[in-house]
Scaffold this active site. Structure first.
Site, short mmCIF file in Angstrom:
data_model
loop_
_atom_site.label_atom_id
_atom_site.label_comp_id
_atom_site.label_asym_id
_atom_site.label_seq_id
_atom_site.Cartn_x
_atom_site.Cartn_y
_atom_site.Cartn_z
N ASP A 1 -1.15 38.73 -12.66
CA ASP A 1 -1.06 37.68 -13.68
C ASP A 1 -0.40 38.15 -14.99
O ASP A 1 -0.61 37.54 -16.03
CB ASP A 1 -2.46 37.11 -13.97
N GLY B 1 -10.50 46.06 -14.54
CA GLY B 1 -10.86 46.06 -13.12
C GLY B 1 -9.98 47.02 -12.34
O GLY B 1 -8.78 47.09 -12.58
N ARG C 1 -14.60 48.32 -18.99
CA ARG C 1 -14.12 47.32 -19.96
C ARG C 1 -14.89 47.62 -21.24
O ARG C 1 -16.08 47.35 -21.33
CB ARG C 1 -14.39 45.91 -19.45
N ASP D 1 -4.73 40.56 -9.63
CA ASP D 1 -4.46 39.15 -9.97
C ASP D 1 -2.96 38.84 -10.08
O ASP D 1 -2.57 37.69 -10.03
CB ASP D 1 -5.13 38.79 -11.31
N ASP E 1 -4.15 42.91 -18.53
CA ASP E 1 -4.03 42.27 -19.83
C ASP E 1 -4.91 42.90 -20.93
O ASP E 1 -4.42 43.26 -22.01
CB ASP E 1 -4.46 40.82 -19.57
N ARG F 1 -9.05 35.66 -11.09
CA ARG F 1 -9.47 35.25 -12.45
C ARG F 1 -8.97 33.84 -12.74
O ARG F 1 -9.31 32.93 -12.00
CB ARG F 1 -8.99 36.26 -13.49
N THR G 1 -3.34 45.19 -11.56
CA THR G 1 -4.43 44.23 -11.36
C THR G 1 -4.15 43.44 -10.10
O THR G 1 -2.99 43.05 -9.86
CB THR G 1 -4.61 43.25 -12.55
O1 F6P Z 1 -9.00 41.18 -12.87
C1 F6P Z 1 -9.40 41.64 -11.62
C2 F6P Z 1 -10.65 40.92 -11.18
O2 F6P Z 1 -11.01 41.41 -9.90
C3 F6P Z 1 -10.54 39.39 -11.14
O3 F6P Z 1 -9.88 38.91 -10.02
C4 F6P Z 1 -11.99 38.99 -11.20
O4 F6P Z 1 -12.14 37.71 -11.77
C5 F6P Z 1 -12.59 40.06 -12.10
O5 F6P Z 1 -11.71 41.17 -12.07
C6 F6P Z 1 -13.96 40.50 -11.71
O6 F6P Z 1 -14.41 41.40 -12.64
P1 F6P Z 1 -15.71 42.32 -12.52
O7 F6P Z 1 -15.29 43.59 -11.89
O8 F6P Z 1 -16.14 42.51 -13.92
O9 F6P Z 1 -16.69 41.58 -11.66
#
Ligand code: F6P
Length: 325
Positions: A133, A15, A76, A131, A107, A175, A129
């Site tokens: 995390d 992300g 991803r 998050d 991660d 997340r 990120t």
């Molecule tokens: O890891 C970053 C994040 O924005 C999280 O907070 C969220 O759960 C996820 O990515 C959303 O991912 P996507 O861009 O695949 O919707």
């Protein structure tokens, strides 16, 4: 004697997060400053598999320090999780003569780094990120900007909730972690904050907090819900079913990932990008750049990823005090 590092690649994966561009800029400029060539790899690990390469020089990264997103795009990659994909990526590294890769992401990005390093490619990770995390670092790029974006949005919601004497239930990203929600909740003076690290007790964590708030003469309420804790829609419905309120629900979603990076994110990105190149140039591999009490360090990637980040109990106790009277 260590082999000299002559050419490296930089990529962003997972992300996106505000500050990624500032980190790319720093990696490119630091590499050139040190006499190392740097190429951009577009679309994360997919770009390494398919040779999606961007030649970089010092001016390729002009004017990107202040922009959100990532000029290298991100992805991803499912393909990179396969052995065939990894072998193809290794092949690209060999063809391009890459002595190392700086991977900017979270991660999943670092798991990719570990896979690549098994084939003898040097890798260094820069944590980015929203998050926050990643356990081995106090800070991940994007967290500050995302927090500020969420705070600005919730402040706006509060104006209209206050006028209508309503309850607002706001879902923030994160997340499986509640760092962003807790931090934002503290910053907006939330009535209650729900985080995945604390098992939900609806009576105590929501109904009781609203009751306490009412006793303080409040007529509007802000409930911040981490996406990993519960769905804001469900919490809103439960509030409606339980007490005489008709909440409005807002899911902030991807808006939290965009926007101009804050000064903190730009500076941290610049420092971390610099450090990543230094570590590669010193001949190290499998390292993760970390901020520990304001100081930048690098730790072994496997060790760093094996650590488990816990929610700040100190911040949570402060929240309990702020929402408990
Ligand atoms: O890891 C970053 C994040 O924005 C999280 O907070 C969220 O759960 C996820 O990515 C959303 O991912 P996507 O861009 O695949 O919707």
């Amino acid at each position: 004697m260590k082999n000299a590092v002559r050419r490296i690649g930089v990529l962003t994966s997972g992300g996106d997060a505000p500050g990624m561009n500032a980190a790319i800029r720093s990696v490119v400029r630091t590499a050139i400053y040190r006499g190392i060539e740097c190429v951009g790899i577009r679309r994360g690990w997919n770009g390494l598999i398919h040779g999606d390469i961007l030649k970089m020089n010092a001016s390729s990264v002009n004017h990107i320090i202040s922009s959100g997103g990532t000029m290298l795009y991100t992805a991803r990659s499912q393909e990179f999780m396969t052995e065939a994909g990894q072998l193809q990526a290794v092949n690209t590294c060999r063809l391009l003569g890459l002595d190392g890769i700086v991977a900017i992401g979270g991660d999943g990005t670092f798991r990719g780094c570990q896979a690549l390093s098994q084939y003898g490619i040097s890798v260094v990770g820069v944590p980015a990120t929203i998050d926050n995390d990643i356990a081995c670092t106090d800070y991940t790029l994007g967290y500050d900007t995302a927090s500020n974006t969420a705070v600005e949005a919730i402040d706006k919601l509060r104006d209209t909730m206050q006028s209508h004497e309503r309850c607002s239930v706001v879902e923030v990203m994160g997340r499986n972690a509640g760092h962003l929600a807790l931090y934002v909740g503290l910053a907006v003076g939330a009535t209650a904050v729900l985080v995945p690290e604390k098992p939900l007790d609806f009576e105590n964590d929501v109904v009781e907090k609203i009751r306490i708030s009412r006793l303080r003469d409040k007529t509007h309420y802000v409930i911040v819900v981490a996406e990993g804790a519960a769905s804001a829609m469900e919490i809103g419905q439960r509030i409606k079913d339980t007490i005489a309120l008709d909440p409005r629900v807002t899911v902030l979603g991807h808006i939290q990932r965009g926007g101009t990076p804050s000064a903190r994110d730009r500076v941290m990105a610049t420092r971390m990008g610099y450090q990543a190149v230094e570590v590669l140039a010193e001949g190290h591999t499998n390292r993760l750049i970390c901020a520990v009490r304001g100081v930048l360090e690098d730790v072994d990637m496997a060790e760093g990823l094996a650590m488990k980040k816990t929610l700040s109990e100190q911040q949570y106790r402060v929240l309990e005090a702020m929402t408990g009277v």
